[in-house]
Write an enzyme that holds these catalytic residues in place. Structure first.
Site, PDB file in Angstrom:
ATOM      1  N   ASP A1223      15.799 -38.641   3.293  1.00  0.00           N
ATOM      2  CA  ASP A1223      15.945 -39.994   2.350  1.00  0.00           C
ATOM      3  C   ASP A1223      16.688 -39.799   1.278  1.00  0.00           C
ATOM      4  O   ASP A1223      17.729 -40.248   0.836  1.00  0.00           O
ATOM      5  CB  ASP A1223      14.555 -40.117   2.016  1.00  0.00           C
ATOM      6  N   GLU A1317      15.573 -40.525   8.974  1.00  0.00           N
ATOM      7  CA  GLU A1317      15.723 -39.826   7.647  1.00  0.00           C
ATOM      8  C   GLU A1317      15.281 -37.960   7.732  1.00  0.00           C
ATOM      9  O   GLU A1317      16.151 -37.364   7.322  1.00  0.00           O
ATOM     10  CB  GLU A1317      14.713 -40.100   6.453  1.00  0.00           C
TER      11      GLU A1317
END
Length: 1517
Positions: A1223, A1317
């Site tokens: 992320d 992610e």
């Protein structure tokens, strides 16, 4: 406020409490709390109590509010209250410390204080007095006893005073002396009673009349419904519906035996109804997600219509509902008129509708009447919809009815004590509808806070059984919330209720009025219950009724024993003379009659205490299980995954299995505890062992907490370094900022060069850095040549010449007005050898306003000689030509601007005459043609790397020409070169200042070689009104900080899960932390906040300071003021500047210098090198590697990256930690792309574009469409797999533009974005943390999105509504949450309220965020629709104000201190309006390309006129 006067017996106890620790054994209602208040007042006056706090402990949450209010009303002390439902998290160490330090008395539940002690937030030696309310609970594993165990660990001299209060100090009447000794030993106190004023005590605490009411046993058959509800439901019991039937059956029979068949069915109905509603809601929600394209579902044109499926052919059929579930729902609906007066829940429509017809879309996005919000409380009285004849009730209820009728009066108050909550609830519902009691009884239940019985799997199951996961549900039967408890007690106290049906929660402490009647409906089990419940009947005419079943001799004999033994028990502690109290706790009689499982003495003997030496935090057997639960509760999980929980197995040697989602070695996930004599002790022992081990693995910190701090409020950063307290730092800082402009004992000469020509010298007390800049096509540079030395006897005279000359030039060329303060730098003319031309200076000083002598002027001076019209002081003119053929009396030629007058003289007289003076127009001289020279007084400039055409090329604009009389003009002594130097002086000075501060910061802070321009930009505040400031770099630096901190905490804490890492990162990147670190390193010394005032010269000695002092001592600092938030912004901006200069490696060096938690400055590739041996990648992922353009070195990382927590086992971890890392990587890559691609975009535009690119729907579309990750994702959850499969066709067909613009309308499973992610996180780890290589993978994978991403995206609907409302001037709009189904107890709907009118909603969608977006979009369209009856023009009567664009010259301090108040919520009108104004201001942010630094003709004219009058005054002086 009611004033209390102490009674004699209270004074007696108070006096004895001063000399020793005591336990006051006084009856209920005798005023024990008032004695404690007297003791509090006394203790705070004692010298040894200074700086300490008084702790008032209560056993129940409801007592916290009551006792705190009483103490506050009787003392002026600072009283704080704490219980589990107040917003202060256990990990919030800083606020716990502040709360205790800011209080004199804290009132709290015992468990909270025990947690505070064991986690070392506070210590016993900082307490002066501990008051134990209902102190008889100080036994066994109660929190009271845990607190006293910590008390005994403290040196006796440091221990606080103890004061206990109870009406029943003896638990076991068979061993009264033993019970007393145990209580005294545990509390380190002596039990005392009133001796000298017994008669007064009896007068104020009378005993009620005690009566026995017998009732017959319940019959086998009743005259009641046949078949009844339970019998009907029993035919459809099924494993497909996850309901704890066996537990329900047990409670059904308990209720039937106690209350009768109607109440038993009533209990079943109200237990099953919310369960079935929840199950049907889950099925309905799942079906909604199958309906097709969310865009077509929620677009305005389709608003309220059923959508098509993905192929656009037919409506998707509703999901199958288990047949048994449909039948149960139908049965409950049929029986509803007997048990529930509320309207049917809409959820039941699912089971009723045909399997072939779709559910109307209006159930998905609804505009139904407003449902009560979650904080609205139902009325305390709740009855059934039918009359309840006594034939439907048990003989026990009939006997109760007889007692109530016998004792009822108009002022009647009574309490009925029962054992179980469902008995209390049912009895409270029916009594008012019993014909014999109707109109006489107004009753409600009062029960505790705890959870209900039974439990299914929460939020779905693991996907194992057919249909079972979809219909599992947690038990929804709960106790009363604190607010409802308080509301019920208030209504009883005020007479709105006259009868309470209560569990043991009403036995202790709560402030009730004295009751006329108290009934023990269920049997008594111990002495404490007998004494406590009887204490509620404390008037002389009160009655205490014990209900006993006929023939049940055991219950009757137990009561008789309690009654007969009480006087003897009281004599035990009333007659003792100075009993010996043990000095430490030990083994004793700590039991009560009837208890089954005791703590074995051998188990207690081998218990351990684990103390962390560095903090003093303590782990005990009593706290270990709670800490394990706390750790697991922080593990993130999606809506499809059950909350991770620890699993205990085994009996007398327990085994603890931790969730596989914890990133621990395999052998640390399972713990085997030592054998113990009880199951409870075995469970505590294995939990204790696990916490000890996990602390050594750094899963728990040294305060034995799984997380540090809360919401960015930690006292330490992720490295454990303490943060300075920033609470005392004012919002606006007054600081000393580094500045080069000083005089000092040594002066330096600098040469100003313009277009390769040395034009003038610049003298100041600091060696300025060499600089070069471009402006309007001119190249300007500055270099230091040598030190300037004057003869001692001439120094002051020479300095005076330099100042006078410079001030004259600044007035004439820059400010247009005189300068009064001493200046700190001098501009001087130069000879051909670059020495100071004192002769030229003397001419200016002698004639600062020039001379009328034109005799030496020749044609060679044309376009070079500077002149000034005496009628327009301050305006610089250049001689262009002498018109000897014209005089003031000549006639202007036709077409000229002077042609409106007969002669030039007439024109000049009208043009230059003012109220205070007449124009001077000589007629005996020729006219001259002059050209106006505009000033450039601003210091605004652009660095060489960000030049625009206006900087790089000269403006080809013809100068303004005019004709003036030669005799009215003075010939100035400034050369054109010096004049040009003065014109660019503000920019030279500003650039020199910026470079000086940047290089000082680099040297003093130890920063890496960040380029000058980027470091300048990073330290320039928005208050400068510069063409570029730190906001863009701050946005980039925010992403840099997020990544470097993430990598650090990931590697520093390899065994902490994502939830813990998130808290650690937050504690390191929060504004509070950045402000603390900036303050520590003195960052404020290098920030540039000065604005640009075009008529004020800022490089002066401050008013009031001595010039001689400046000359003798160089002062390289000036006083400046700016908002403290500027410090944290500049921390991030400096990181952004370092990253822009040298990538991650330089960012690490900068972060280390700034004190950020990044580990150290060693490059990641050296710190986190990967193993040289590679591991194979499974064939399943071969194609994936090709699409990504990356080949994994370690195949296990790729497997972990695609493993959902539902698939994780003890042999392998899930992707959660990698998702946490990925992320941050994607965030930075996208932000860098935007930062470089859109150099003119504002910070707000960059942030908005980034949020669109990294949001869940966007990443999910990439995961599916680009990488096909749904095929590789390892999942063991049927619901999640089904949801993903439903969304895949839609995501595969979406265009990138649709995802970016309308992504907010999508709600794909979070697992799709998570796996992308985590995959990027795995690439970073696998590449030995090679960011650039990982960034290349991200850019390839996200190329479609990045190509269409712009900074001019349409706003999201919430922002659009806010900006539109702010532009319209409306300040009375707010969102409002509500519940579409009250039985589900959660908000899922949003309304838009304008001027107290619900314009849209409630709108219900699959999640609350989507509901808000849809409601905002709909509201924006309707409010702007002139045909809509509730449009904004008709509703709003706010003052309309068209927003003005913020002025470039506004007061910088005014904008600097204007900050958004904390905790803004768009659910209030004030919060909505404030947030809307912020968004509107961002919308009007100035464009960096706008040029505002050159005076236009009108400004120049105004300045000249003002300067003319001041110049004339100066000449007269």
């Amino acid at each position: 406020m009611e004033v209390f006067m102490p009674r004699k017996y209270q004074e007696e106890i108070f006096i004895r409490a001063q000399s020793s620790n005591i336990i006051a054994a006084l009856d209920t209602g005798s005023g024990k709390t008032y004695i404690s208040v007297l003791l509090i007042k006394w203790i705070v006056l004692q010298p040894h109590a200074r700086g300490k706090v008084v702790v008032f402990l209560v056993p129940k949450v409801a007592l916290v509010e009551q006792q705190a209010s009483f103490i506050s009303s009787q003392t002026p002390l600072r009283v704080r209250k704490f219980h589990g439902r107040l917003d202060l998290e256990l990990s919030d160490r800083a606020n716990w410390k502040a709360a205790f330090e800011g209080a004199d008395v804290v009132v709290m539940t015992a468990q909270i204080f025990l947690n505070v002690l064991t986690h070392s937030h506070w210590s016993i030696d900082k307490v002066s007095l501990i008051i134990f309310d209902e102190c008889h609970h100080t036994r066994k594993n109660h929190a009271y006893n845990g607190i006293m165990r910590e008390y005994f660990q403290v040196d006796p001299a440091e221990r606080p005073k103890i004061f206990g209060m109870t009406a029943s100090p003896i638990w076991n009447p068979k061993d009264a002396e033993g019970s007393l000794q145990t209580l005294e030993r545990n509390l380190d106190a002596t039990v005392i009673a009133v001796r000298e004023h017994v008669s007064e005590l009896l007068e104020n605490s009378p005993r009620p009349v005690e009566l026995i009411k017998e009732y017959y046993p319940p019959p086998d058959h009743y005259l009641y419904l046949n078949p009844n509800l339970w019998d009907t439901l029993s035919y459809f019991r099924s494993d497909d519906v996850d309901i704890p039937w066996d537990k329900l059956l047990m409670k059904y029979h308990v209720t039937r035996n106690s209350l009768g068949p109607y109440c038993a069915d009533l209990f079943i109905y109200h237990d099953l109804r919310p369960r079935i509603s929840q199950i049907l809601y889950q099925i309905e929600t799942s079906w909604k997600e199958q309906l097709g394209d969310p865009l077509s579902l929620y677009d305005d044109e389709n608003y309220g219509f059923a959508p098509m499926d993905v192929d656009g052919a037919v409506n998707m059929p509703k999901p199958p509902v288990p047949v048994d579930l449909e039948q149960i729902d139908a049965i409950l609906t049929d029986f509803q008129p007997w048990f529930d007066s509320s309207p049917p829940s809409h959820s039941s429509s699912l089971s009723r509708s045909s399997s072939s017809s779709p559910i109307p879309t209006s159930t998905i996005v609804s505009s139904t009447p407003m449902a009560p919000t979650s904080h609205q409380l139902p009325t305390a009285q709740s009855t059934v919809p039918v009359t309840v004849p006594l034939a439907w009730c048990s003989p026990k209820v009939k006997a109760l009815t007889e007692v109530l009728l016998e004792y009822h009066t108009s002022t009647f108050h009574g309490i009925v004590f029962v054992e179980q909550r469902q008995v209390a609830a049912c009895l409270a519902k029916i009594l008012g509808n019993v014909p014999e009691l109707r109109g006489k009884i107004r009753c409600a239940e009062l029960v505790g806070h705890g959870g209900g019985h039974g439990s299914g799997r929460q939020n779905g199951g693991s996907g194992g059984g057919k249909g079972k996961a979809a219909v599992s549900v947690r038990a929804d039967v709960k106790g009363m919330g604190l607010a409802r408890q308080q509301d019920t007690v208030r209504m009883f106290r005020e007479g709105e209720l006259n009868l309470l049906i209560a569990t043991s929660v009403a036995e202790e402490g709560l402030d009730f009025p004295a009751c006329d009647l108290v009934i023990r409906f269920d049997p008594l089990h111990h002495m404490v219950g007998y004494v406590q419940s009887r204490g509620r009947a404390r008037t002389k005419s009160s009655s205490f009724v014990i209900m006993v079943q006929a023939g049940h001799t055991a219950h009757l004999s137990r009561y008789t024993m309690f009654q007969s033994s009480e006087p003897e028990l009281k004599r035990v502690y009333q007659t003792r003379e100075g009993p010996t109290r043990p000095t430490s706790p030990g083994m004793s009689s700590d039991s009560e009659e009837g208890e089954l499982e005791e703590d074995d003495p051998e188990d207690l003997a081998v218990r351990e205490r684990y103390i962390v030496p560095s903090t003093g935090a303590v782990l005990t057997y009593g706290s270990a299980i709670g800490l394990i639960n706390y750790l697991c509760s922080l593990i993130p999980h999606d809506a499809y995954t059950p909350p991770p929980t620890p699993k205990y197995s085994g009996d007398y040697a327990a085994v603890l299995e931790l969730p596989a989602s914890l990133p621990l070695p395999i052998d640390k996930l399972v713990y085997r505890g030592p054998p113990r004599h009880s199951k409870r002790e075995a469970k505590r022992a294995v939990a204790f062992l696990a916490v000890k081990t996990l602390h050594k693995l750094d899963v728990f910190d040294d305060y034995l907490l799984p997380i540090t701090g809360s919401k960015g409020r930690s006292e330490h950063d992720a490295d454990g370094r303490r943060l300075v307290d920033v609470s005392s730092i004012p919002e606006v800082l007054d600081v000393q900022v580094r500045d080069p402009w000083t005089l000092g004992p040594r002066l330096r000469m600098h040469v100003i060069t313009i277009d390769g020509i040395d034009c003038a010298g610049l003298v100041t007390g600091t060696e300025l850095p060499a600089l070069e800049l471009m402006s309007e096509g001119h190249t300007i540079s500055l270099r230091c040549t040598d030190e300037l030395v004057f003869d001692a006897d001439e120094e002051l005279e020479k300095l005076r010449m330099l100042e006078d000359y410079t001030k004259a030039g600044l007035w004439f060329c820059v400010t247009g007005r005189p300068i009064t303060l001493p200046i700190t730098c001098f501009v001087v003319p130069l000879t051909e050898h670059n020495c100071i031309d004192f002769e030229a200076m003397q001419r200016v000083i002698d004639e600062p306003y020039g001379t009328y002598d034109w005799t030496s002027v020749t044609e060679a001076d044309y376009d070079r000689l500077m002149v000034m019209n005496c009628n327009q002081y301050g305006r610089a003119l250049i001689l262009h030509n002498i018109r000897k053929d014209l005089t003031a009396r000549s006639v202007p030629p036709p077409g000229s601007r002077e042609a409106t007058h007969a002669t030039y003289e007439d024109y000049f007289m009208e043009r230059w005459t003012r109220k205070t003076r007449e124009a001077f127009v000589p007629t005996d001289c020729p006219l001259i043609e002059v050209l106006s020279v505009p000033r450039r007084p601003s210091g605004l400039y652009r660095p060489m790397g960000r030049l625009l055409d206006v900087d790089a090329f000269r403006t080809q604009t013809a100068p303004i020409g005019s004709i003036v009389p030669q005799g009215a003009c003075r010939r100035m002594h400034f050369s054109d070169r010096v004049y040009r130097a003065f014109l660019f002086l503000p920019r030279i000075c500003r650039r020199a200042t910026d470079l000086y501060r940047a290089r000082e910061a680099r040297f003093q802070l130890g920063l890496p070689p960040i380029t000058d321009d980027l470091l300048i930009e990073g330290t320039a505040l928005p208050t400068t009104n510069a063409k570029w400031n730190n906001q863009r770099l701050e946005t980039l630096g925010d992403s840099v900080l997020k990544l470097v901190t993430t990598v650090h905490v990931m590697n520093k804490y390899p065994h902490r899960h994502e939830g813990q890492l998130s808290q650690l990162r937050q504690s390191s990147v929060s504004n509070r932390t950045l402000l603390a670190r900036a303050t520590e390193i003195g960052l404020e010394r290098f920030l540039t906040s000065e604005g640009h005032n075009v008529h004020i010269w800022r490089y002066t000695i401050p008013e009031g300071e001595d010039v001689l002092t400046q000359m003798l001592n160089s002062c390289h600092a000036v006083q400046r003021s700016f908002a403290r938030r500027s410090l944290q912004d500049c921390m991030e901006a400096t990181l952004g500047a370092a990253f822009s200069t040298g990538g991650i490696e330089m960012a690490l060096r900068a972060g280390d210098a700034l004190g950020v938690s990044i580990g150290n400055a060693i490059p990641w590739g050296l710190r986190f090198s990967r193993p040289p041996e590679s591991s194979p990648v499974p064939p399943l992922f071969s194609e994936l590697q090709v699409v990504m353009g990356y080949e994994f070195h370690r195949g296990e990382l790729l497997v972990e990256a695609v493993t959902h927590p539902s698939f994780a086992t003890s042999s392998g971890a899930s992707y959660q930690r990698m998702e946490f890392l990925g992320d941050a990587v994607i965030d930075l890559v996208v932000m860098r792309h935007l930062f470089q691609k859109f150099p003119e975009a504002t910070s707000g535009q960059l942030s908005a574009a980034r949020s669109r690119a990294v949001c869940g729907p966007t990443l999910a579309s990439i995961a599916v469409k680009r990488l096909g990750l749904h095929k590789h994702l390892l999942i063991n959850n049927a619901e999640l797999s089904t949801a993903i499969n439903r969304h895949v066709p839609l995501l595969e067909t979406l265009m990138p533009e649709d995802v970016i613009v309308k992504g907010w309308k999508y709600d794909p499973p979070k697992a799709l974005s998570d796996v992308l992610e985590s995959l990027i996180g795995a690439v970073l780890i696998d590449s030995a943390y090679n960011f650039e290589r990982t960034a290349a993978v991200v850019e390839v994978v996200m190329s479609d999105i990045l190509d269409v991403l712009t900074t001019n995206l349409p706003r999201d609907p919430v922002s659009e509504l806010m900006v539109w409302a702010a532009t319209a001037g409306c300040k009375r709009i707010a969102f409002q949450k509500s519940q579409s189904n009250m039985e589900l107890r959660r908000n899922d709907s949003i309304s838009v309220v304008v001027h107290d009118v619900v314009v849209v909603g409630p709108v219900t969608a699959t999640n609350l965020s989507l509901s808000k977006g849809l409601a905002a979009e709909r509201a924006r369209n309707l409010l702007s629709d002139p045909n809509f009856e509730m449009n904004l023009a008709r509703l709003c009567d706010c003052v309309k104000a068209i927003p003005e664009r913020p002025s470039q010259a506004e007061d910088p301090m005014e904008s600097a201190v204007e900050e958004t108040p904390p905790s803004l919520s768009d659910e209030t009108e004030e919060g909505f309006a404030t947030l809307a104004k912020r968004k509107l201001d961002e919308n009007f942010a100035p464009n960096e390309s706008e040029d505002v630094d050159v005076e236009d003709a009108e400004d120049a004219e105004d300045a000249d006129e003002a300067g003319s009058e001041r110049g004339e005054d100066a000449m007269e002086e």
